[in-house]
Design a protein around this motif. Structure first.
Motif, PDB file in Angstrom:
ATOM      1  N   GLU A  89       0.834  -1.197   0.000  1.00  0.00           N
ATOM      2  CA  GLU A  89       0.000   0.000   0.000  1.00  0.00           C
ATOM      3  C   GLU A  89       0.872   1.252   0.000  1.00  0.00           C
ATOM      4  OE1 GLU A  89       0.257  -2.285   2.360  1.00  0.00           O
ATOM      5  OE2 GLU A  89      -1.694  -2.858   3.201  1.00  0.00           O
ATOM      6  N   LYS A  90       1.833   1.305   0.946  1.00  0.00           N
ATOM      7  CA  LYS A  90       2.698   2.485   1.058  1.00  0.00           C
ATOM      8  C   LYS A  90       3.605   2.609  -0.160  1.00  0.00           C
ATOM      9  CE  LYS A  90       2.727   2.489   6.105  1.00  0.00           C
ATOM     10  NZ  LYS A  90       2.023   3.766   6.257  1.00  0.00           N
ATOM     11  N   ARG A  91       4.108   1.486  -0.637  1.00  0.00           N
ATOM     12  CA  ARG A  91       4.974   1.495  -1.818  1.00  0.00           C
ATOM     13  C   ARG A  91       4.215   2.045  -3.029  1.00  0.00           C
ATOM     14  NH1 ARG A  91       6.089  -2.242  -5.820  1.00  0.00           N
ATOM     15  NH2 ARG A  91       8.219  -2.198  -6.636  1.00  0.00           N
ATOM     16  N   THR A  92       2.972   1.611  -3.184  1.00  0.00           N
ATOM     17  CA  THR A  92       2.148   2.073  -4.305  1.00  0.00           C
ATOM     18  C   THR A  92       1.896   3.573  -4.222  1.00  0.00           C
ATOM     19  OG1 THR A  92       1.065  -0.068  -4.606  1.00  0.00           O
ATOM     20  CG2 THR A  92      -0.125   1.869  -5.394  1.00  0.00           C
ATOM     21  N   LEU A  93       1.500   4.048  -3.040  1.00  0.00           N
ATOM     22  CA  LEU A  93       1.211   5.477  -2.877  1.00  0.00           C
ATOM     23  C   LEU A  93       2.468   6.324  -3.035  1.00  0.00           C
ATOM     24  CD1 LEU A  93      -1.394   5.559   0.037  1.00  0.00           C
ATOM     25  CD2 LEU A  93      -1.776   5.944  -2.401  1.00  0.00           C
ATOM     26  N   TYR A  94       3.598   5.803  -2.575  1.00  0.00           N
ATOM     27  CA  TYR A  94       4.856   6.550  -2.697  1.00  0.00           C
ATOM     28  C   TYR A  94       5.193   6.793  -4.168  1.00  0.00           C
ATOM     29  CZ  TYR A  94       9.879   7.509  -2.569  1.00  0.00           C
ATOM     30  OH  TYR A  94      11.119   8.066  -2.757  1.00  0.00           O
ATOM     31  N   TYR A  95       5.148   5.732  -4.969  1.00  0.00           N
ATOM     32  CA  TYR A  95       5.491   5.885  -6.378  1.00  0.00           C
ATOM     33  C   TYR A  95       4.401   6.629  -7.154  1.00  0.00           C
ATOM     34  CZ  TYR A  95       9.621   3.021  -5.775  1.00  0.00           C
ATOM     35  OH  TYR A  95      10.846   2.562  -5.378  1.00  0.00           O
ATOM     36  N   TRP A  96       3.149   6.441  -6.736  1.00  0.00           N
ATOM     37  CA  TRP A  96       2.080   7.225  -7.359  1.00  0.00           C
ATOM     38  C   TRP A  96       2.316   8.711  -7.093  1.00  0.00           C
ATOM     39  CZ3 TRP A  96      -1.247  10.916  -5.663  1.00  0.00           C
ATOM     40  CH2 TRP A  96      -2.263  11.312  -6.557  1.00  0.00           C
ATOM     41  N   GLY A  97       2.643   9.042  -5.837  1.00  0.00           N
ATOM     42  CA  GLY A  97       2.871  10.436  -5.472  1.00  0.00           C
ATOM     43  C   GLY A  97       4.029  11.060  -6.230  1.00  0.00           C
ATOM     44  N   LYS A  98       5.091  10.282  -6.447  1.00  0.00           N
ATOM     45  CA  LYS A  98       6.234  10.816  -7.195  1.00  0.00           C
ATOM     46  C   LYS A  98       5.847  11.099  -8.644  1.00  0.00           C
ATOM     47  CE  LYS A  98      10.434   9.501  -6.640  1.00  0.00           C
ATOM     48  NZ  LYS A  98      11.709   8.732  -6.574  1.00  0.00           N
TER      49      LYS A  98
END
Length: 285
Positions: A89-98
Motif C-alpha cells: 500500500e505504502k509502496r504504491t502510494l509513494y510511487y504514485w505520489g512521485k
C-alpha cells in the motif's frame, strides 16, 4: 518443444506489453482493464519508457514498469510483481505520489496536474477480499462523493482468478489467464475473440525460442529470487531480534522488581540470567 518463458517475469512482461511494436497489445489490455472497472476505453497511448536493449535484467537502474500517457494527458503506470515485496500500500502510494508531483515544471500551477493511474498486477494474494480486480479512488466515507478523480489504483491478483474462468466473449479474464500461465492448449479458446491477445502469445513464443532473450530472462529470474530471499531473510532476522529484545526487556523488569524487594544479587542472577554488572546497572542512583 521449447518451454515457454513465464510472462509474469517483469522483464518478459515489458517485452510483450511495453515495446513500440506491441503498443496495440498494451492498449487492448488497458482497455479491458478500464472497461471492466466501468470506465470508457482509450483511443490512443504514448509509451514514455518503451523497452530497449539497454534494459539490463540485473541492473537496479532498469525500470521494468510500463509508463504510458493517453491522448488527454492521463498518466498510466503498469507494474508486474512476481514476488511480494511487502508494504504494498505504502509502496504504491509513494510511487504514485512521485509520478503525480513530478509532472509540475517550475512556474506551472496545480491545474496542470493530470490524473495518474497505477495498475499493479500481483502474482500473490494481497487484499482481504475475493475479487481478482480491485479499484481504489479518493472518496468521502459516507456519501461516497469523489474529492478528485486524479488518483486511481488497481490491484489485479492473479491467484484469485479461477483457472477455468475462460470467457468465450474475450475480456480481461482471458488476458489474465494468459499471464497466469494457462496451458498452451487453451490459447486458441482464450484468443478466439482477441486478435491482440494472439499477438501477445506469438511474442511470448518468439521470446521463448530466442537464446539471448532466455539468457536475460534467467538472469532476471535469479535477480528477483535473490531480492525476495534477502527481504524474507531481513524479516526473519527482524522478528528474531524483536523476540530477543522482548526477552531481555522481560528479564530486566523481573530483575528491577527483585531488587526493589531487597533480594540477593546472586539469586537475581540465577532467576534472570543477567550478569551481576547488568543487575548493578539497574539499581537506582
Amino acid at each position: 518443444m521449447t518451454e515457454l518463458l513465464d510472462p509474469r517475469n517483469d522483464f518478459v512482461f515489458k517485452r510483450i506489453f511495453g515495446s513500440e511494436e506491441n503498443k496495440d497489445v498494451l492498449l487492448a489490455f488497458l482497455n479491458h482493464t478500464f472497461v471492466e472497472a466501468g470506465e470508457p476505453p482509450l483511443t490512443e497511448i504514448v509509451l514514455l519508457n518503451p523497452y530497449t536493449e539497454k534494459d539490463a535484467p540485473y541492473d537496479k537502474q532498469s525500470i521494468f514498469d510500463i509508463w504510458a500517457k493517453t491522448a488527454e494527458g492521463k498518466l498510466i503506470n503498469v507494474e508486474m510483481q512476481l514476488f511480494n515485496k511487502y508494504d504494498n500500500e505504502k509502496r504504491t502510494l509513494y510511487y504514485w505520489g512521485k509520478r503525480y508531483s513530478n509532472q509540475l515544471q517550475e512556474g506551472q500551477t496545480y491545474r496542470a496536474l493530470k490524473k495518474c493511474v497505477t495498475i499493479n498486477i500481483l502474482n500473490f494474494s494481497f487484499l482481504p477480499n475475493d475479487r481478482y480486480h480491485s479499484v481504489f479512488h479518493l472518496r468521502e466515507d459516507h456519501t461516497l462523493i469523489p474529492l478528485i478523480d486524479d488518483i486511481e489504483v488497481h490491484f489485479i491478483e492473479l491467484p484469485k482468478l479461477d483457472d477455468r474462468a475462460v470467457s468465450m466473449e474475450g475480456g480481461l479474464v482471458n488476458w489474465l489467464l494468459f499471464l497466469k500461465g494457462a496451458n498452451k492448449s487453451n490459447w486458441e479458446v482464450l484468443a478466439m475473440n482477441e486478435p491482440t491477445l494472439k499477438k501477445a502469445m506469438t511474442t511470448l513464443e518468439f521470446l521463448s525460442q530466442d537464446a539471448e532473450a532466455r539468457r536475460l530472462y534467467e538472469a532476471r529470474q535469479k535477480y528477483l529470487h535473490d531480492e525476495t530471499s534477502m527481504i524474507e531473510g531481513a524479516k526473519t532476522e527482524g522478528k528474531t531480534q524483536g523476540i530477543l529484545e522482548g526477552k531481555t526487556q522481560a528479564k530486566t523488569e523481573v530483575a528491577k522488581n527483585m531488587l526493589s524487594m531487597g533480594l540477593d544479587i546472586q539469586l537475581i542472577v540465577k532467576a534472570t540470567g543477567l550478569t551481576e554488572e547488568e543487575i548493578h546497572a539497574l539499581k537506582p542512583m
